[in-house]
Design an enzyme around this catalytic site. Sequence first.
Site, mmCIF file in Angstrom:
data_model
loop_
_atom_site.group_PDB
_atom_site.id
_atom_site.type_symbol
_atom_site.label_atom_id
_atom_site.label_comp_id
_atom_site.label_asym_id
_atom_site.label_seq_id
_atom_site.Cartn_x
_atom_site.Cartn_y
_atom_site.Cartn_z
ATOM 1 N N ARG A 102 0.859 -1.182 0.000
ATOM 2 C CA ARG A 102 0.000 0.000 0.000
ATOM 3 C C ARG A 102 0.896 1.233 0.000
ATOM 4 O O ARG A 102 1.968 1.243 0.635
ATOM 5 C CB ARG A 102 -0.903 0.029 1.248
ATOM 6 C CG ARG A 102 -2.052 -0.975 1.243
ATOM 7 C CD ARG A 102 -3.092 -0.689 0.168
ATOM 8 N NE ARG A 102 -4.218 -1.599 0.210
ATOM 9 C CZ ARG A 102 -4.327 -2.719 -0.501
ATOM 10 N NH1 ARG A 102 -3.351 -3.075 -1.320
ATOM 11 N NH2 ARG A 102 -5.404 -3.473 -0.417
ATOM 12 N N GLU A 156 -3.721 7.321 -4.169
ATOM 13 C CA GLU A 156 -4.176 6.803 -5.458
ATOM 14 C C GLU A 156 -5.683 6.987 -5.637
ATOM 15 O O GLU A 156 -6.422 6.925 -4.646
ATOM 16 C CB GLU A 156 -3.761 5.327 -5.630
ATOM 17 C CG GLU A 156 -4.377 4.362 -4.656
ATOM 18 C CD GLU A 156 -3.852 2.933 -4.868
ATOM 19 O OE1 GLU A 156 -2.625 2.726 -4.770
ATOM 20 O OE2 GLU A 156 -4.683 2.044 -5.131
ATOM 21 N N HIS A 166 -1.805 -0.025 -9.646
ATOM 22 C CA HIS A 166 -2.354 -0.990 -8.673
ATOM 23 C C HIS A 166 -2.959 -2.207 -9.385
ATOM 24 O O HIS A 166 -4.165 -2.461 -9.283
ATOM 25 C CB HIS A 166 -3.392 -0.308 -7.764
ATOM 26 C CG HIS A 166 -3.582 -1.028 -6.450
ATOM 27 N ND1 HIS A 166 -3.939 -0.398 -5.288
ATOM 28 C CD2 HIS A 166 -3.468 -2.351 -6.133
ATOM 29 C CE1 HIS A 166 -4.032 -1.275 -4.316
ATOM 30 N NE2 HIS A 166 -3.751 -2.480 -4.796
HETATM 31 C C1 DGY Z 1 -5.404 -6.512 -2.449
HETATM 32 O O1 DGY Z 1 -6.083 -7.529 -2.624
HETATM 33 O O2 DGY Z 1 -5.230 -6.027 -1.335
HETATM 34 C C2 DGY Z 1 -4.797 -5.885 -3.655
HETATM 35 O O3 DGY Z 1 -4.087 -4.756 -3.371
HETATM 36 C C3 DGY Z 1 -5.854 -5.586 -4.687
HETATM 37 O O4 DGY Z 1 -5.914 -6.587 -5.546
#
Ligand code: DGY
Length: 332
Positions: A241, A270, A288
């Site tokens: 993240r 984002e 992402h």
């Molecule tokens: C998640 O699953 O946390 C990813 O970042 C999105 O696919």
Amino acid sequence: MAEPRPRVWLARPLFEDITMRLDEHFEVVRTSVEDRYRPADIAAHLRDVDGALVTLSEKVGAEEIAGAARLRAVANVAVGYDNLDLPALTAAGVLVTNTPDVLTETTADFGFALLMSTARRITESERWLREGRWDRWSFDRMLGADLHGSTLGILGMGRIGQGIARRAAGFDMRVLYHNRRPLPAETEGACRARYVGFDELLAQADHLVLVLPYTPQTHHVVDAAALAKMKPTATLVNVARGGIVDEPALADALAHGRLAAAGLDVYEGEPAVRPELLALRNVVLTPHIASASPATRRAMVALAVDNLVAALGCGPDAGRPPAPVNAGKMKR
Ligand code: DGY
């Protein structure tokens, strides 16, 4: 008279052939657009429903559930659930679920691809070529960092981190990791990885991959001080993240040669990406997409549907969703 069916809100149009399974049990409130919701929109959608199926773009916290007296379950279509205020939802008696496991290998593939692209300057050199700047072959053009024989640092050694470590073995990399606690010896052996302290990880890694969950404790854990402990020749890859990294500090380190390159799939604000990152040639930026393969995205939605059906007491697993996050912690 028949009992009214529970109502659920489907925040995005997601694989109709999978989400239609919700109609077997619920009255489904659908949206046909890929909306960006404001908190008030989410609150309005949650007001009269028993459950919701949301993606990481939908933030659900105290404000959004203030009027949602019926809400009993929120199924997140992601393994990370930092978009959900877990303490607030738990206190309100709302069961939260996520989608672990089904995306591990796809995300690990992508993490490794981003690492290779970053270290070997693949997107940078492609941009340069497309700009028409290649006039002659040159011996020292676009020199990048080797993966083979180098030290890979993995911060966060959960399922995806372990997947990346297994891939690193094929490249003959030495793998170090840091985690809240060391893995059992057997798992370490399978990943050929060694536990080290955070500072040692930063200092030793030729390539550092971030795969840890985003929590208040991991906010900006890679800050200016952490970056200063890394080798100036190192690469940094973030598939976790954005908020884990202090982005202005990262941009500064990259711009001034204190870090060689970065590969980022996630950003603190984002979908906005900081101009100072966009301006740098030594950053690979992707939107992402680490779990974005058709099979994996379908599996994520299918698991989220199973979670929601079971969390609202329906289907063969009634009351036992396959991937609960806060079951047993409920205060209501
Ligand atoms: C998640 O699953 O946390 C990813 O970042 C999105 O696919």
